[in-house]
Design an enzyme around this catalytic site. Structure first.
Site, PDB file in Angstrom:
ATOM      1  CD1 TRP A   1      -1.034  -8.018   4.554  1.00 49.79           C
ATOM      2  CD2 TRP A   1      -1.788  -6.027   3.894  1.00 49.79           C
ATOM      3  NE1 TRP A   1      -0.332  -7.047   5.237  1.00 49.79           N
ATOM      4  CE2 TRP A   1      -0.771  -5.830   4.854  1.00 49.79           C
ATOM      5  CE3 TRP A   1      -2.419  -4.907   3.334  1.00 49.79           C
ATOM      6  CZ2 TRP A   1      -0.365  -4.556   5.273  1.00 49.79           C
ATOM      7  CZ3 TRP A   1      -2.017  -3.645   3.762  1.00 49.79           C
ATOM      8  CH2 TRP A   1      -1.006  -3.480   4.708  1.00 49.79           C
TER       9      TRP A   1
ATOM     10  CB  CYS B   1      -5.269  -0.368   5.970  1.00 52.94           C
ATOM     11  SG  CYS B   1      -3.889  -1.036   5.025  1.00 52.94           S
TER      12      CYS B   1
ATOM     13  CB  SER C   1      -0.860   0.002   1.256  1.00 47.82           C
ATOM     14  OG  SER C   1      -1.609  -1.192   1.323  1.00 47.82           O
TER      15      SER C   1
ATOM     16  CG  ASP D   1      -5.330  -1.500   1.141  1.00 44.90           C
ATOM     17  OD1 ASP D   1      -5.362  -2.455   0.341  1.00 44.90           O
ATOM     18  OD2 ASP D   1      -4.338  -0.748   1.246  1.00 44.90           O
TER      19      ASP D   1
HETATM   20  C1  LIG Z   1      -3.095  -5.229  -1.264  1.00 45.31           C
HETATM   21  C2  LIG Z   1      -1.928  -5.530  -0.386  1.00 45.31           C
HETATM   22  C3  LIG Z   1      -1.257  -4.509   0.264  1.00 45.31           C
HETATM   23  C4  LIG Z   1      -0.160  -4.797   1.078  1.00 45.31           C
HETATM   24  N1  LIG Z   1       0.486  -3.770   1.695  1.00 45.31           N
HETATM   25  C5  LIG Z   1       1.540  -4.013   2.492  1.00 45.31           C
HETATM   26  C6  LIG Z   1       2.242  -2.950   3.140  1.00 45.31           C
HETATM   27  O1  LIG Z   1       1.918  -1.777   2.974  1.00 45.31           O
HETATM   28  N2  LIG Z   1       3.279  -3.270   3.943  1.00 45.31           N
HETATM   29  C7  LIG Z   1       3.677  -4.564   4.143  1.00 45.31           C
HETATM   30  O2  LIG Z   1       4.643  -4.793   4.867  1.00 45.31           O
HETATM   31  N3  LIG Z   1       3.043  -5.585   3.539  1.00 45.31           N
HETATM   32  C8  LIG Z   1       1.999  -5.342   2.711  1.00 45.31           C
HETATM   33  N4  LIG Z   1       1.357  -6.381   2.086  1.00 45.31           N
HETATM   34  C9  LIG Z   1       1.921  -7.743   2.218  1.00 45.31           C
HETATM   35  C10 LIG Z   1       3.019  -7.925   1.164  1.00 45.31           C
HETATM   36  O3  LIG Z   1       2.434  -7.936  -0.139  1.00 45.31           O
HETATM   37  C11 LIG Z   1       3.791  -9.238   1.282  1.00 45.31           C
HETATM   38  O4  LIG Z   1       2.883 -10.296   1.359  1.00 45.31           O
HETATM   39  C12 LIG Z   1       4.699  -9.286   2.479  1.00 45.31           C
HETATM   40  O5  LIG Z   1       5.614  -8.197   2.428  1.00 45.31           O
HETATM   41  C13 LIG Z   1       5.505 -10.583   2.511  1.00 45.31           C
HETATM   42  O6  LIG Z   1       6.222 -10.734   1.307  1.00 45.31           O
HETATM   43  P1  LIG Z   1       7.585 -11.566   1.232  1.00 45.31           P
HETATM   44  O7  LIG Z   1       7.851 -11.842  -0.214  1.00 45.31           O
HETATM   45  O8  LIG Z   1       8.644 -10.881   2.002  1.00 45.31           O
HETATM   46  O9  LIG Z   1       7.233 -12.895   1.976  1.00 45.31           O
HETATM   47  P2  LIG Z   1       6.871 -14.331   1.350  1.00 45.31           P
HETATM   48  O10 LIG Z   1       8.080 -15.010   0.912  1.00 45.31           O
HETATM   49  O11 LIG Z   1       5.788 -14.125   0.375  1.00 45.31           O
HETATM   50  O12 LIG Z   1       6.327 -15.059   2.638  1.00 45.31           O
HETATM   51  C14 LIG Z   1       5.171 -14.555   3.282  1.00 45.31           C
HETATM   52  C15 LIG Z   1       4.719 -15.505   4.366  1.00 45.31           C
HETATM   53  O13 LIG Z   1       4.300 -16.727   3.800  1.00 45.31           O
HETATM   54  C16 LIG Z   1       4.589 -17.771   4.659  1.00 45.31           C
HETATM   55  N5  LIG Z   1       5.535 -18.698   4.021  1.00 45.31           N
HETATM   56  C17 LIG Z   1       6.475 -18.407   3.089  1.00 45.31           C
HETATM   57  N6  LIG Z   1       7.151 -19.509   2.733  1.00 45.31           N
HETATM   58  C18 LIG Z   1       6.621 -20.520   3.440  1.00 45.31           C
HETATM   59  C19 LIG Z   1       6.901 -21.918   3.509  1.00 45.31           C
HETATM   60  N7  LIG Z   1       7.842 -22.490   2.790  1.00 45.31           N
HETATM   61  N8  LIG Z   1       6.139 -22.660   4.333  1.00 45.31           N
HETATM   62  C20 LIG Z   1       5.164 -22.100   5.072  1.00 45.31           C
HETATM   63  N9  LIG Z   1       4.883 -20.784   5.059  1.00 45.31           N
HETATM   64  C21 LIG Z   1       5.590 -20.006   4.264  1.00 45.31           C
HETATM   65  C22 LIG Z   1       5.224 -17.214   5.893  1.00 45.31           C
HETATM   66  O14 LIG Z   1       4.234 -16.960   6.859  1.00 45.31           O
HETATM   67  C23 LIG Z   1       5.794 -15.905   5.391  1.00 45.31           C
HETATM   68  O15 LIG Z   1       5.908 -14.975   6.414  1.00 45.31           O
HETATM   69  C24 LIG Z   1       0.261  -6.123   1.269  1.00 45.31           C
HETATM   70  C25 LIG Z   1      -0.413  -7.145   0.612  1.00 45.31           C
HETATM   71  C26 LIG Z   1      -1.488  -6.878  -0.204  1.00 45.31           C
HETATM   72  C27 LIG Z   1      -2.200  -8.002  -0.877  1.00 45.31           C
HETATM   73  N1  LIG Z   2      -2.861 -13.238  10.456  1.00 43.17           N
HETATM   74  C1  LIG Z   2      -1.606 -13.097  10.803  1.00 43.17           C
HETATM   75  O1  LIG Z   2      -1.050 -13.931  11.455  1.00 43.17           O
HETATM   76  C2  LIG Z   2      -0.881 -11.875  10.368  1.00 43.17           C
HETATM   77  C3  LIG Z   2      -1.570 -10.824   9.783  1.00 43.17           C
HETATM   78  C4  LIG Z   2      -0.881  -9.677   9.420  1.00 43.17           C
HETATM   79  C5  LIG Z   2       0.484  -9.633   9.621  1.00 43.17           C
HETATM   80  N2  LIG Z   2       1.111 -10.703  10.148  1.00 43.17           N
HETATM   81  C6  LIG Z   2       2.538 -10.702  10.339  1.00 43.17           C
HETATM   82  O2  LIG Z   2       2.910  -9.882  11.442  1.00 43.17           O
HETATM   83  C7  LIG Z   2       4.064  -9.143  11.125  1.00 43.17           C
HETATM   84  C8  LIG Z   2       3.865  -7.705  11.372  1.00 43.17           C
HETATM   85  O3  LIG Z   2       2.643  -7.361  10.902  1.00 43.17           O
HETATM   86  P1  LIG Z   2       1.949  -6.042  11.344  1.00 43.17           P
HETATM   87  O4  LIG Z   2       2.422  -4.972  10.475  1.00 43.17           O
HETATM   88  O5  LIG Z   2       0.493  -6.223  11.368  1.00 43.17           O
HETATM   89  O6  LIG Z   2       2.516  -5.694  12.829  1.00 43.17           O
HETATM   90  P2  LIG Z   2       2.282  -6.418  14.218  1.00 43.17           P
HETATM   91  O7  LIG Z   2       3.316  -5.807  15.088  1.00 43.17           O
HETATM   92  O8  LIG Z   2       2.220  -7.856  14.115  1.00 43.17           O
HETATM   93  O9  LIG Z   2       0.860  -5.921  14.685  1.00 43.17           O
HETATM   94  C9  LIG Z   2       0.584  -4.539  14.978  1.00 43.17           C
HETATM   95  C10 LIG Z   2      -0.260  -4.409  16.214  1.00 43.17           C
HETATM   96  O10 LIG Z   2      -1.515  -5.066  16.012  1.00 43.17           O
HETATM   97  C11 LIG Z   2      -1.772  -5.832  17.167  1.00 43.17           C
HETATM   98  N3  LIG Z   2      -2.741  -6.909  16.931  1.00 43.17           N
HETATM   99  C12 LIG Z   2      -2.535  -8.243  16.885  1.00 43.17           C
HETATM  100  N4  LIG Z   2      -3.697  -8.896  16.706  1.00 43.17           N
HETATM  101  C13 LIG Z   2      -4.660  -7.944  16.623  1.00 43.17           C
HETATM  102  C14 LIG Z   2      -6.072  -7.993  16.449  1.00 43.17           C
HETATM  103  N5  LIG Z   2      -6.727  -9.142  16.298  1.00 43.17           N
HETATM  104  N6  LIG Z   2      -6.743  -6.834  16.416  1.00 43.17           N
HETATM  105  C15 LIG Z   2      -6.106  -5.664  16.544  1.00 43.17           C
HETATM  106  N7  LIG Z   2      -4.782  -5.549  16.739  1.00 43.17           N
HETATM  107  C16 LIG Z   2      -4.068  -6.685  16.773  1.00 43.17           C
HETATM  108  C17 LIG Z   2      -0.430  -6.323  17.601  1.00 43.17           C
HETATM  109  O11 LIG Z   2      -0.482  -6.727  18.958  1.00 43.17           O
HETATM  110  P3  LIG Z   2       0.231  -8.040  19.547  1.00 43.17           P
HETATM  111  O12 LIG Z   2       1.174  -8.564  18.512  1.00 43.17           O
HETATM  112  O13 LIG Z   2       0.930  -7.555  20.761  1.00 43.17           O
HETATM  113  O14 LIG Z   2      -0.861  -8.988  19.876  1.00 43.17           O
HETATM  114  C18 LIG Z   2       0.384  -5.066  17.412  1.00 43.17           C
HETATM  115  O15 LIG Z   2       0.254  -4.205  18.508  1.00 43.17           O
HETATM  116  C19 LIG Z   2       4.372  -9.426   9.691  1.00 43.17           C
HETATM  117  O16 LIG Z   2       5.483 -10.277   9.683  1.00 43.17           O
HETATM  118  C20 LIG Z   2       3.137 -10.100   9.133  1.00 43.17           C
HETATM  119  O17 LIG Z   2       3.393 -11.125   8.213  1.00 43.17           O
HETATM  120  C21 LIG Z   2       0.468 -11.796  10.537  1.00 43.17           C
END
Ligand SMILES: Cc1cc2nc3c(=O)[nH]c(=O)nc-3n(C[C@H](O)[C@H](O)[C@H](O)COP(=O)(O)OP(=O)(O)OC[C@H]3O[C@@H](n4cnc5c(N)ncnc54)[C@H](O)[C@@H]3O)c2cc1C
Ligand SMILES: NC(=O)c1ccc[n+]([C@@H]2O[C@H](COP(=O)([O-])OP(=O)(O)OC[C@H]3O[C@@H](n4cnc5c(N)ncnc54)[C@H](OP(=O)(O)O)[C@@H]3O)[C@@H](O)[C@H]2O)c1
Ligand SMILES: Cc1cc2nc3c(=O)[nH]c(=O)nc-3n(C[C@H](O)[C@H](O)[C@H](O)COP(=O)(O)O)c2cc1C
Ligand SMILES: *[C@@H]1O[C@H](CO)[C@@H](O)[C@H](O)[C@H]1NC(C)=O
Ligand SMILES: *[C@@H]1O[C@H](CO)[C@@H](O)[C@H](O)[C@H]1NC(C)=O
Ligand SMILES: *[C@@H]1O[C@H](CO)[C@@H](O)[C@H](O)[C@H]1NC(C)=O
Ligand SMILES: *[C@@H]1O[C@H](CO)[C@@H](O)[C@H](O)[C@H]1NC(C)=O
Length: 695
Positions: free
Chosen positions: A694, A647, A454, A692
């Site tokens: 993900w 978002c 985003s 927005d």
């Molecule tokens: C519309 C949209 C907007 C977004 N905006 C933002 C933004 O503003 N900022 C932001 O930080 N991100 C944003 N994202 C998320 C972003 O697009 C990426 O998904 C994110 O940065 C991770 O990408 P990556 O290639 O580093 O990780 P990837 O390599 O794609 O891995 C992502 C996750 O997949 C899982 N995974 C990967 N490989 C494996 C495996 N071998 N086995 C099991 N699990 C696995 C893990 O949980 C891992 O953390 C957005 C996504 C969407 C769709």
């Molecule tokens: N579904 C998922 O598991 C999920 C979704 C989005 C992102 N992520 C992962 O988390 C990492 C950081 O993502 P992020 O940018 O979102 O930062 P983040 O640091 O994980 O989360 C930001 C804040 O949101 C809080 N939070 C957790 N669960 C929440 C809920 N249900 N409702 C409202 N707030 C909640 C977190 O609190 P606490 O962590 O202290 O609980 C933290 O204070 C990335 O690596 C991303 O891949 C995981």
């Protein structure tokens, strides 16, 4: 003046149709959809010249089974190719995969009864077809559907038409799998005979893969009976011919070393830049915005000036990743390809319906590094498929067991978050997997996907520079042998390190080829394109807005607030601008803390920042708790037709915020909670509530 002959006109019309099709597809079109179709292959003209007659296409290529897909982001497309593959290797069917958009359907009444059509259909929107299935859907479910022989629905025109159907959906949507349900109903009504049950896969329950596997076995038995097929020991038939060219030099300027298309290969890349043709954009600034050792959050400024790319506040930027050198090495090593990684290879489809997913000729190294999603989770079916090529019998037995037993697969593979090369490395115990044909890798591993971010800057403030705010993914699974390192975000981290003076940035030994193919990305560049979104500020700046964006979910809201601060400075009347932000600890991941102060200066009390630090106190505090504390103000702003934005994390946060908002509305207005929910639904429908999100 020269006369146009008929051929010229045909070509012109074809070109025109092709370009219309290209431009009307829009940027929302399936991300996975053949990025090379227009730029690399012989172009859209030849594609437009292809027959839209499915019966003719099948006859000419000797097929008796067509697998149609309706897909937006590629899952259904993927399942379709797996079905086609399996039909051919296990049952000797002559299969082809077809994009629903590329054919006409008015002659399905002539579909012979010794052939079969399969449908793999995802549902979108509010129970709607995917973009590529719209025409088919409208045709087949139309009131007055009529076929080549003129038969209307009463005459059962599809009485010779055999089909099977599988749908992809998510039960958290109201219209669960309605695409497959409605298409099935329509085909039945027209007299078609379905073989086996119509399957339904559920993303919501996380059982898509298992739903698919358990649907297809009974379907295959029913189909074997109906078509008198004979099952055989699955024989792998490659879809691609991969020819090594030892006499060619990888430095030859015809060889693709990771260039995404011909345009890029031939030197100066040319626009228009889009999902098929990335712009190699300079990163002009990058910084770390967390204040903590073990987590990284990047802020980057990417220059799109001079590219003709444009954006408006709320859009997404897509980053085209490169795999980490460490994983490329692992992959090539375990396959025994390391010593000839720079061997030139030519890849071609063995069948006119097989599309090569990357440009050729190339090298093993370039194909793996730039085009194949080698780090992704492994599918159980793929494990089964490669078992036959295991280095020895005991390894083959283990592989077969992992591929056929769900619980064992979870134990050995998915709970460990292994990628395919890590799995083969562990199972092979030092043996190389040299017998797996490279074609199988091209078929079984997805095309690498651009990742979306985003945009966290305002186009009003900086039209030529997009900002990105990205958390660097690093997921440690207790007891697992490897830490999952996000492909794209660690690549961006390496670029940031290089920009800050590290000549050989190598975060965690990942070792990215950051200067790109032939050093074309040198000087801190990254391939990108822009995707336009509907996540937009109200057109009238005086409309109040409420934004909820914890973590990186704040990205587009930095852009919104930046824009409103600039508008206020320019003397515009700006409405109330309320931001709910949450993070773990004030001292660690409170991103843009100082910037909010600046915006506050410009906006005065029009700007209100409400923060929730989840790990600073004895209890978790989240944005939705803060929303409740400000219930009265939130409700007032909404009653003034204020917009509400969410978002970030789709799975939990966004859903919980939705629920809390409905409660707030109900309590504040003294109405039942169900009414509150209806109001939120109506707000969504009228775009007053925008997401927005993900996962
Ligand atoms: C519309 C949209 C907007 C977004 N905006 C933002 C933004 O503003 N900022 C932001 O930080 N991100 C944003 N994202 C998320 C972003 O697009 C990426 O998904 C994110 O940065 C991770 O990408 P990556 O290639 O580093 O990780 P990837 O390599 O794609 O891995 C992502 C996750 O997949 C899982 N995974 C990967 N490989 C494996 C495996 N071998 N086995 C099991 N699990 C696995 C893990 O949980 C891992 O953390 C957005 C996504 C969407 C769709
Ligand atoms: N579904 C998922 O598991 C999920 C979704 C989005 C992102 N992520 C992962 O988390 C990492 C950081 O993502 P992020 O940018 O979102 O930062 P983040 O640091 O994980 O989360 C930001 C804040 O949101 C809080 N939070 C957790 N669960 C929440 C809920 N249900 N409702 C409202 N707030 C909640 C977190 O609190 P606490 O962590 O202290 O609980 C933290 O204070 C990335 O690596 C991303 O891949 C995981
Ligand atoms: C924006 C959006 C809307 C969706 N709408 C529905 C829906 O109305 N009903 C449903 O069953 N599934 C719905 N889904 C789930 C998709 O059908 C499911 O995730 C599917 O696996 C996507 O397949 P694809 O990758 O081939 O496009 C929706 C998914 C998204 C992202
Ligand atoms: C493109 O067209 C040329 C000339 O028509 C042909 O020689 C070449 O094989 C084609 N390439 C592909 C990828 O179809
Ligand atoms: C941008 O567009 C203009 C006008 O359409 C064109 O002349 C120019 O070549 C384009 N530039 C790039 C880099 O595509
Ligand atoms: C297969 O290879 C593994 C690893 O080298 C070895 O442990 C095993 O004994 C071999 N099995 C057979 C049947 O050769
Ligand atoms: C299914 O939809 C829900 C609601 O939008 C969402 O939270 C969830 O992430 C979706 N599941 C998948 C796997 O996309």
């Amino acid at each position: 003046m020269a006369q146009l002959d008929t051929l010229d006109i045909v070509v012109l019309v074809a070109l025109l149709l092709a370009s219309v099709a290209y431009f009307t597809k829009g940027t929302y079109w399936a991300v996975r959809k053949d990025p090379y179709a227009s730029s690399y292959a012989n172009g859209s003209a030849s594609k437009a010249g292809k027959s839209r007659d499915i019966l003719e296409t099948m006859d000419k290529s000797g097929k008796n089974c067509v697998v149609f897909y309706g897909s937006q982001t590629g899952t259904a497309e993927d399942y379709a190719s797996r079905l086609a593959k399996e039909g051919s290797s296990r049952f000797g069917l002559k299969t082809m995969v077809a994009d629903l958009e590329e054919y006409d359907y008015d002659n399905l009444d002539k579909f012979p009864d010794d052939k079969v059509a399969m449908f793999v259909l995802a549902t979108y929107g509010e129970g709607e077809p995917t973009d590529n299935a719209v025409d088919f859907y409208e045709f087949i479910t139309g009131q007055d559907v009529s076929f080549s022989e003129g038969g209307g629905a009463e005459e059962k025109p599809l009485s010779t038409f055999k089909y099977v159907a599988f749908g992809l959906g998510n039960n958290t949507y109201e219209h669960y799998n309605s695409m497959v349900r409605n298409v099935n109903k329509a085909l039945e009504k027209l007299g078609g005979s379905r073989i086996g049950a119509a399957g339904e896969g559920d993303d919501g329950a996380g059982t898509m893969e298992e739903d698919f596997l358990s649907w297809k076995e009974p379907m295959w038995s029913a189909l074997t009976q109906s078509m008198e097929l004979e099952e055989r020991e699955a024989v792998y038939e490659p879809a691609f011919e991969v020819t090594e060219k030892p006499d060619m030099d990888a430095e030859d300027d015809m060889v693709y070393l990771g260039e995404p298309n011909k345009n890029h290969l031939e030197g100066a890349s040319r626009g228009p830049y889009n999902a098929h043709n990335p712009y190699i954009a300079p990163i002009v600034e990058s910084s770390e915005i967390f204040k903590v050792e073990n987590r990284n959050c990047l802020h980057m400024e990417i220059d799109i000036g001079g590219s003709n790319l444009t954006y408006t506040t709320g859009d997404h930027v897509a980053v085209w990743p490169t795999n980490a050198g460490k994983e490329v090495d692992r992959f090539l090593n375990v396959l025994g390809l390391a010593s000839k990684r720079h061997m030139v290879i030519a890849v071609k489809g063995l069948d006119p319906t097989a599309k090569v997913p990357f440009p050729s000729p190339t090298t093993y190294d370039a194909a793996v590094r730039y085009h194949m999603e080698i780090c992704a989770p492994v599918s159980r079916q793929f494990v089964s498929m490669i078992a036959q090529f295991a280095p020895n019998e005991s390894i083959k037995a283990e592989m077969t067991k992992i591929g056929s037993e769900k619980a064992y697969f979870v134990e050995k593979v998915s709970s460990q978050h292994l990628n395919i090369a890590q799995l083969l490395e562990i199972l092979g115990k030092g043996e190389k997997w040299t017998a797996i044909p490279f074609s199988l890798w091209i078929e079984g591993i997805h095309k690498i996907q651009p990742r979306y971010y985003s945009i966290s800057s305002s186009s009003f403030v900086q039209k030529d520079r997009v900002s990105v705010t990205a958390i660097v993914e690093s997921v440690e699974i207790p007891g697992a042998p490897h830490v999952v390192k996000g492909v794209t975000t660690n690549y961006l981290l390496a670029l940031k390190q290089k920009q800050h003076g590290d000549p050989h940035p190598d975060p965690h030994g990942l070792d990215y080829a950051i200067t790109g193919p032939r050093n074309k990305y040198d000087g801190i560049h990254v391939p990108v394109h822009i995707r336009h979104s509907n996540f937009k500020l109200p057109s009238d700046p005086s409309t109040p807005i409420i934004m909820v964006g914890p973590g990186t979910g704040v990205a587009p809201f930095r852009a919104f607030v930046q824009e409103r601060a600039a508008q206020a400075k320019a003397g515009e009347n700006v409405g109330k601008t309320m931001l709910f932000f949450g993070c773990r600890k004030k001292m660690e991941d409170f991103i843009y803390e100082n910037e909010w102060e600046e915006y506050k200066e410009a906006l005065g009390d029009k700007f209100e920042l409400v923060v929730a630090f989840s790990r600073d106190g004895p209890q978790k505090v989240y944005v939705q708790h803060k929303l409740k504390e400000h219930a009265e103000e939130v409700n007032n702003l909404l009653q003034q037709k204020g917009f509400f934005y969410v978002c970030g994390d789709a799975a939990n946060m966004a859903r919980e915020v939705n629920t809390v908002l409905a409660q707030i509305i109900a309590t504040q207005r003294g109405i039942p909670e169900s009414k509150g929910e209806e109001i939120v639904k109506a707000m969504r429908a009228s775009n007053q509530y925008q997401e927005d999100v993900w996962s």
